[in-house]
Design a protein around this motif. Structure first.
Motif, PDB file in Angstrom:
ATOM      1  N   GLU A  42      -5.620  25.071   5.856  1.00  0.00           N
ATOM      2  CA  GLU A  42      -4.497  24.680   6.721  1.00  0.00           C
ATOM      3  C   GLU A  42      -4.327  23.167   6.756  1.00  0.00           C
ATOM      4  N   GLU A  43      -5.446  22.457   6.710  1.00  0.00           N
ATOM      5  CA  GLU A  43      -5.392  20.993   6.742  1.00  0.00           C
ATOM      6  C   GLU A  43      -4.807  20.411   5.458  1.00  0.00           C
ATOM      7  N   THR A  44      -5.147  21.030   4.322  1.00  0.00           N
ATOM      8  CA  THR A  44      -4.861  20.400   3.028  1.00  0.00           C
ATOM      9  C   THR A  44      -3.795  21.089   2.182  1.00  0.00           C
ATOM     10  N   GLY A  45      -3.571  22.366   2.429  1.00  0.00           N
ATOM     11  CA  GLY A  45      -2.685  23.129   1.552  1.00  0.00           C
ATOM     12  C   GLY A  45      -3.389  23.716   0.346  1.00  0.00           C
ATOM     13  N   ALA A  46      -4.708  23.516   0.243  1.00  0.00           N
ATOM     14  CA  ALA A  46      -5.474  24.138  -0.837  1.00  0.00           C
ATOM     15  C   ALA A  46      -5.513  25.651  -0.636  1.00  0.00           C
ATOM     16  N   THR A  47      -5.779  26.372  -1.720  1.00  0.00           N
ATOM     17  CA  THR A  47      -5.842  27.829  -1.680  1.00  0.00           C
ATOM     18  C   THR A  47      -7.295  28.287  -1.643  1.00  0.00           C
ATOM     19  N   PRO A  48      -7.737  28.937  -0.572  1.00  0.00           N
ATOM     20  CA  PRO A  48      -9.104  29.451  -0.547  1.00  0.00           C
ATOM     21  C   PRO A  48      -9.206  30.723  -1.392  1.00  0.00           C
ATOM     22  N   VAL A  49     -10.234  30.780  -2.229  1.00  0.00           N
ATOM     23  CA  VAL A  49     -10.402  31.906  -3.155  1.00  0.00           C
ATOM     24  C   VAL A  49     -11.879  32.296  -3.217  1.00  0.00           C
ATOM     25  N   PRO A  50     -12.181  33.502  -3.702  1.00  0.00           N
ATOM     26  CA  PRO A  50     -13.577  33.819  -4.009  1.00  0.00           C
ATOM     27  C   PRO A  50     -14.080  32.944  -5.147  1.00  0.00           C
ATOM     28  N   VAL A  51     -15.391  32.732  -5.217  1.00  0.00           N
ATOM     29  CA  VAL A  51     -15.963  31.898  -6.274  1.00  0.00           C
ATOM     30  C   VAL A  51     -15.528  32.385  -7.650  1.00  0.00           C
ATOM     31  N   GLU A  52     -15.460  33.694  -7.821  1.00  0.00           N
ATOM     32  CA  GLU A  52     -15.106  34.266  -9.131  1.00  0.00           C
ATOM     33  C   GLU A  52     -13.714  33.859  -9.593  1.00  0.00           C
ATOM     34  N   GLU A  53     -12.856  33.444  -8.662  1.00  0.00           N
ATOM     35  CA  GLU A  53     -11.474  33.103  -9.011  1.00  0.00           C
ATOM     36  C   GLU A  53     -11.205  31.604  -9.007  1.00  0.00           C
ATOM     37  N   ALA A  54     -12.192  30.803  -8.678  1.00  0.00           N
ATOM     38  CA  ALA A  54     -11.950  29.365  -8.484  1.00  0.00           C
ATOM     39  C   ALA A  54     -11.478  28.673  -9.752  1.00  0.00           C
ATOM     40  N   ALA A  55     -11.958  29.109 -10.908  1.00  0.00           N
ATOM     41  CA  ALA A  55     -11.623  28.433 -12.160  1.00  0.00           C
ATOM     42  C   ALA A  55     -10.395  29.013 -12.843  1.00  0.00           C
ATOM     43  N   ARG A  56      -9.808  30.033 -12.287  1.00  0.00           N
ATOM     44  CA  ARG A  56      -8.698  30.712 -12.953  1.00  0.00           C
ATOM     45  C   ARG A  56      -7.516  29.761 -13.148  1.00  0.00           C
ATOM     46  N   GLY A  57      -7.173  29.519 -14.395  1.00  0.00           N
ATOM     47  CA  GLY A  57      -6.061  28.632 -14.724  1.00  0.00           C
ATOM     48  C   GLY A  57      -6.360  27.158 -14.560  1.00  0.00           C
ATOM     49  N   ALA A  58      -7.586  26.807 -14.177  1.00  0.00           N
ATOM     50  CA  ALA A  58      -7.904  25.413 -13.849  1.00  0.00           C
ATOM     51  C   ALA A  58      -8.073  24.550 -15.090  1.00  0.00           C
ATOM     52  N   GLN A  59      -7.563  23.343 -15.012  1.00  0.00           N
ATOM     53  CA  GLN A  59      -7.782  22.331 -16.059  1.00  0.00           C
ATOM     54  C   GLN A  59      -9.045  21.523 -15.780  1.00  0.00           C
ATOM     55  N   VAL A  60      -9.405  21.436 -14.500  1.00  0.00           N
ATOM     56  CA  VAL A  60     -10.647  20.782 -14.084  1.00  0.00           C
ATOM     57  C   VAL A  60     -11.323  21.697 -13.073  1.00  0.00           C
ATOM     58  N   VAL A  61     -12.632  21.912 -13.249  1.00  0.00           N
ATOM     59  CA  VAL A  61     -13.426  22.678 -12.294  1.00  0.00           C
ATOM     60  C   VAL A  61     -14.535  21.773 -11.779  1.00  0.00           C
ATOM     61  N   VAL A  62     -14.630  21.624 -10.471  1.00  0.00           N
ATOM     62  CA  VAL A  62     -15.670  20.808  -9.851  1.00  0.00           C
ATOM     63  C   VAL A  62     -16.750  21.741  -9.312  1.00  0.00           C
ATOM     64  N   VAL A  63     -17.973  21.573  -9.806  1.00  0.00           N
ATOM     65  CA  VAL A  63     -19.100  22.344  -9.303  1.00  0.00           C
ATOM     66  C   VAL A  63     -19.908  21.423  -8.404  1.00  0.00           C
ATOM     67  N   THR A  64     -19.853  21.688  -7.111  1.00  0.00           N
ATOM     68  CA  THR A  64     -20.474  20.789  -6.135  1.00  0.00           C
ATOM     69  C   THR A  64     -21.266  21.621  -5.135  1.00  0.00           C
ATOM     70  N   VAL A  65     -22.328  22.258  -5.664  1.00  0.00           N
ATOM     71  CA  VAL A  65     -23.220  23.115  -4.872  1.00  0.00           C
ATOM     72  C   VAL A  65     -24.646  22.601  -5.060  1.00  0.00           C
ATOM     73  N   PRO A  66     -25.564  22.944  -4.160  1.00  0.00           N
ATOM     74  CA  PRO A  66     -26.964  22.554  -4.369  1.00  0.00           C
ATOM     75  C   PRO A  66     -27.479  23.080  -5.707  1.00  0.00           C
ATOM     76  N   LEU A  67     -28.351  22.306  -6.360  1.00  0.00           N
ATOM     77  CA  LEU A  67     -28.853  22.733  -7.661  1.00  0.00           C
ATOM     78  C   LEU A  67     -29.478  24.117  -7.615  1.00  0.00           C
ATOM     79  N   LYS A  68     -30.188  24.413  -6.539  1.00  0.00           N
ATOM     80  CA  LYS A  68     -30.852  25.713  -6.453  1.00  0.00           C
ATOM     81  C   LYS A  68     -29.849  26.864  -6.451  1.00  0.00           C
ATOM     82  N   ALA A  69     -28.579  26.580  -6.125  1.00  0.00           N
ATOM     83  CA  ALA A  69     -27.558  27.624  -6.080  1.00  0.00           C
ATOM     84  C   ALA A  69     -26.853  27.825  -7.419  1.00  0.00           C
ATOM     85  N   VAL A  70     -27.026  26.885  -8.350  1.00  0.00           N
ATOM     86  CA  VAL A  70     -26.296  26.967  -9.618  1.00  0.00           C
ATOM     87  C   VAL A  70     -26.633  28.234 -10.405  1.00  0.00           C
TER      88      VAL A  70
END
Length: 218
Positions: A42-70
């Motif tokens: 609501e603040e930004t206009g970004a689209t919240p999605v499941p992790v499985e869909e985050a990269a769909r159609g993306a030209q850039v994907v940012v992975v910004t999770v703790p290393l243990k979660a990778v």
């Protein structure tokens, strides 16, 4: 551009804020599900999605999770991404949080380890950046107080995309070479958390030691 952000912590959240403000089409995901990202959406206009869909159609994907979660990110994470997409890795190895990762302890660079888990080359950037600086420190190109960020990666085309995006965000960049040199920007090095300009960042990278200090070992 269409940009997917996996991880909505301090870095991921503030990149979402800045990239949407610049007009990019941002999808954002976290481990807890899209319903927990309503306020950020609501603040930004970004689209919240499941992790499985985050990269769909993306030209850039940012992975910004703790290393243990990778390693726990879903298989096929990048299925459906745009041709020639770039992956930004913002991660750091913090043994107190991530546990002991033997390959990194034995000298493998953190981003090289992440690449192996993801099965795709990454561009290391933002790992030594204070999250609040993403909002507070952007400056016009050529400004005397413009902060520079080190960037590492083996894929030169992907690295150019990332460096151009960082420039658009209001920061200079310094090419730190490929992933075998990315230790120069890991935690404990002179460039980590450094808010200097291009010359200062170059000096800090040159002054780095490949020895991981006790503070940053398991």
């Amino acid at each position: 551009m269409k940009i997917g952000i996996i991880g909505a912590g301090n870095i991921g959240g503030n990149l979402t804020r800045r990239l949407t403000a610049l007009g990019h089409d941002v999808s954002v995901a976290n481990s807890r599900g899209p319903h927990t990202l309503t306020a950020l959406a609501e603040e930004t206009g970004a689209t919240p999605v499941p992790v499985e869909e985050a990269a769909r159609g993306a030209q850039v994907v940012v992975v910004t999770v703790p290393l243990k979660a990778v390693p726990g990110l879903p298989p096929g994470l990048f299925d459906g991404a745009a041709d020639g997409f770039a992956v930004i890795d913002t991660g750091n190895y913090y043994p107190q949080r991530d546990g002991r990762i033997a390959e990194i302890e034995d000298g493998l660079t953190e981003s090289r380890w992440t690449e192996r888990q993801l099965g795709h080359p990454v561009v290391k950037a933002f790992n030594g950046t204070y999250a609040q600086d993403i909002l507070d420190k952007p400056r016009p190109r050529g400004a005397a107080d413009r902060v520079a960020l080190p960037v590492s990666g083996d894929d030169e085309a992907a690295k150019k995309v990332v460096r151009d995006l960082i420039d658009e965000l209001g920061f200079d960049t310094v090419d730190n070479g490929g992933q075998d040199d990315s230790w120069r920007q890991q935690p404990g090095t002179p460039v980590y958390g450094n808010r200097g300009g291009v010359a200062e960042i170059r000096e800090a990278l040159a002054a780095a030691s490949p020895e991981r200090t006790a503070e940053w070992r398991a």
